[in-house]
Enzyme design. Structure first.
Site, short mmCIF file in Angstrom:
data_model
loop_
_atom_site.label_atom_id
_atom_site.label_comp_id
_atom_site.label_asym_id
_atom_site.label_seq_id
_atom_site.Cartn_x
_atom_site.Cartn_y
_atom_site.Cartn_z
N ASP A 130 -101.21 -87.86 105.14
CA ASP A 130 -101.68 -88.56 106.03
C ASP A 130 -101.79 -89.97 104.66
OD1 ASP A 130 -103.55 -90.54 107.92
OD2 ASP A 130 -103.09 -88.38 108.35
N HIS A 160 -107.58 -93.05 109.25
CA HIS A 160 -107.04 -91.95 109.46
C HIS A 160 -106.60 -90.30 109.11
CE1 HIS A 160 -103.22 -89.77 111.78
NE2 HIS A 160 -104.30 -90.61 112.68
N ASN A 250 -97.43 -90.14 120.78
CA ASN A 250 -98.77 -91.28 121.40
C ASN A 250 -97.46 -91.92 122.81
OD1 ASN A 250 -100.36 -89.94 120.39
ND2 ASN A 250 -100.80 -91.67 119.27
N SER A 315 -102.96 -87.77 116.67
CA SER A 315 -103.39 -87.70 115.69
C SER A 315 -104.86 -86.59 115.33
CB SER A 315 -103.86 -88.83 115.56
OG SER A 315 -102.35 -89.32 114.57
#
Length: 364
Positions: A130, A160, A250, A315
């Site tokens: 990430d 994130h 998404n 996520s």
């Protein structure tokens, strides 16, 4: 007809002039690279050779279109793909209802409670590929550490990766409260990164898994356009005994249009909301392995040691499932194959009114 290696273009953002080259399995990479470098002196810039674990027989190079065309004529090359840019799969919006949902049937109702086994993921390493992890956050209690970075430093300037790690191992917001998280920084502070760096991150994790001999999970809350090289890397990691959990994406589309969500051996996660319905942004389709909470998820932030943040996206669903994996692996001992744990998790799901199978923690 003369031979031409397959070429997979990227239909989206990419690293200009960067190509992932997959050699045939019977080709010797070192010999190939020696002769290739001699033939194209100063025209081929090798940026990754994947020697940590030989994740697959290939490398990444920057070169001109003329050199690319010449490479495609070589019979020892299986395929070449453009180096796509992958991105985080979060949707920013502004409760720990998710922990309640993965230990109870839904829809959720207050008061929220989380029931989990006392092993709590102890002895399991979760590699978070990430934007990095704020390892000094109080949620992690010293159980988060820096592993490998492909950018300048480990600092998570996006938030994130820290948020995802908090959902996996956080003392308050985490699913597996005794597991350890290792930061593998493959995305920058904008939440994006090259496919080649992500593959190199997976390669590094495989090397660590081989050395440390501990149960290992890869959590990847990222995605982008279809990319065969990334799919192959994910499948190789699974074949080496690593549990690979990835976000469905998404785009409100079939997950078959996204990598690594479409990888055959990935455990692909879609997002639901507190109402037990598919989140409006979540990708879907037969490739999805499971569903998990991904709307208004509260977890660790990066503004201070005790800060929090609320995010939405597949996520956020993915680390819930990575944590569930850690619980099952911790309770099952070493030597259990990823496929066996996947089947246990699928059998333990409960179904929403719309027929979505939601991840559930093992019973305490």
């Amino acid at each position: 007809m003369s031979y031409r290696a397959a070429f997979y273009p990227c239909h989206g953002p990419k690293e200009e002039g960067s190509y992932i080259v997959k050699l045939r399995d019977d080709s010797v990479k070192q010999s190939f690279m020696a002769t290739c470098s001699a033939t194209h002196t100063d025209q081929l810039d090798i940026t990754h050779s994947f020697e940590e674990s030989n994740i697959f027989n290939g490398f990444v190079a920057k070169c001109s279109e003329e050199v690319l065309d010449a490479l495609r004529n070589r019979e020892d090359i299986e395929y070449i793909t453009e180096d796509a840019i992958m991105r985080t799969c979060d949707v920013q919006r502004g409760s720990t209802w998710g922990l309640h949902r993965i230990s109870h049937a839904g829809p959720v109702e207050e008061p929220f409670e989380y029931d989990y086994p006392s092993s709590a993921g102890k002895g399991v390493n979760v590699y978070v590929l990430d934007t990095g992890i704020f390892v000094g956050h109080s949620e992690f209690q010293g159980r988060a550490r820096n592993g490998r970075t492909f950018y300048r430093g480990f600092n998570d300037g996006h938030g994130h990766g820290t948020h995802c790690a908090g959902t996996i191992i956080g003392k308050t917001y985490g699913v597996a409260k005794k597991a350890e998280a290792i930061a593998v920084r493959v995305l920058d502070d904008n939440g994006s990164g090259s496919t080649s760096n992500i593959i190199a991150g997976i390669d590094w994790v495989i090397g660590q898994h081989n050395r440390l001999r501990k149960p290992s999970i890869i959590s990847m809350s990222l995605g982008g356009p279809p990319n065969q090289a990334l799919d192959d890397a994910v499948n190789t990691a699974a074949d080496r005994g690593i549990f690979v959990v990835v976000a469905a994406g998404n785009e409100s589309q079939d997950a078959s249009n996204s990598s690594p969500a479409r990888a055959e051996k990935a455990f692909t996660v879609g997002a639901i909301g507190p109402d037990d319905k598919q989140a409006d942004f979540s990708n879907f389709g037969p490739l999805l392995s499971i569903w998990a909470p991904g709307v208004d998820v509260l977890s660790a932030g990066i503004r201070g040691r005790n800060s929090t943040d609320t995010m939405s996206g597949t996520s956020m669903a993915t680390p819930h499932v990575a944590g569930v994996f850690a619980l099952y692996v911790s309770g099952s001992g070493t030597g259990v194959a990823p496929a066996e744990i996947q089947e246990l998790i699928k059998k333990s799901t409960n179904e929403t009114g719309a027929g979505l199978l939601v991840a559930q923690v093992p019973k305490a």
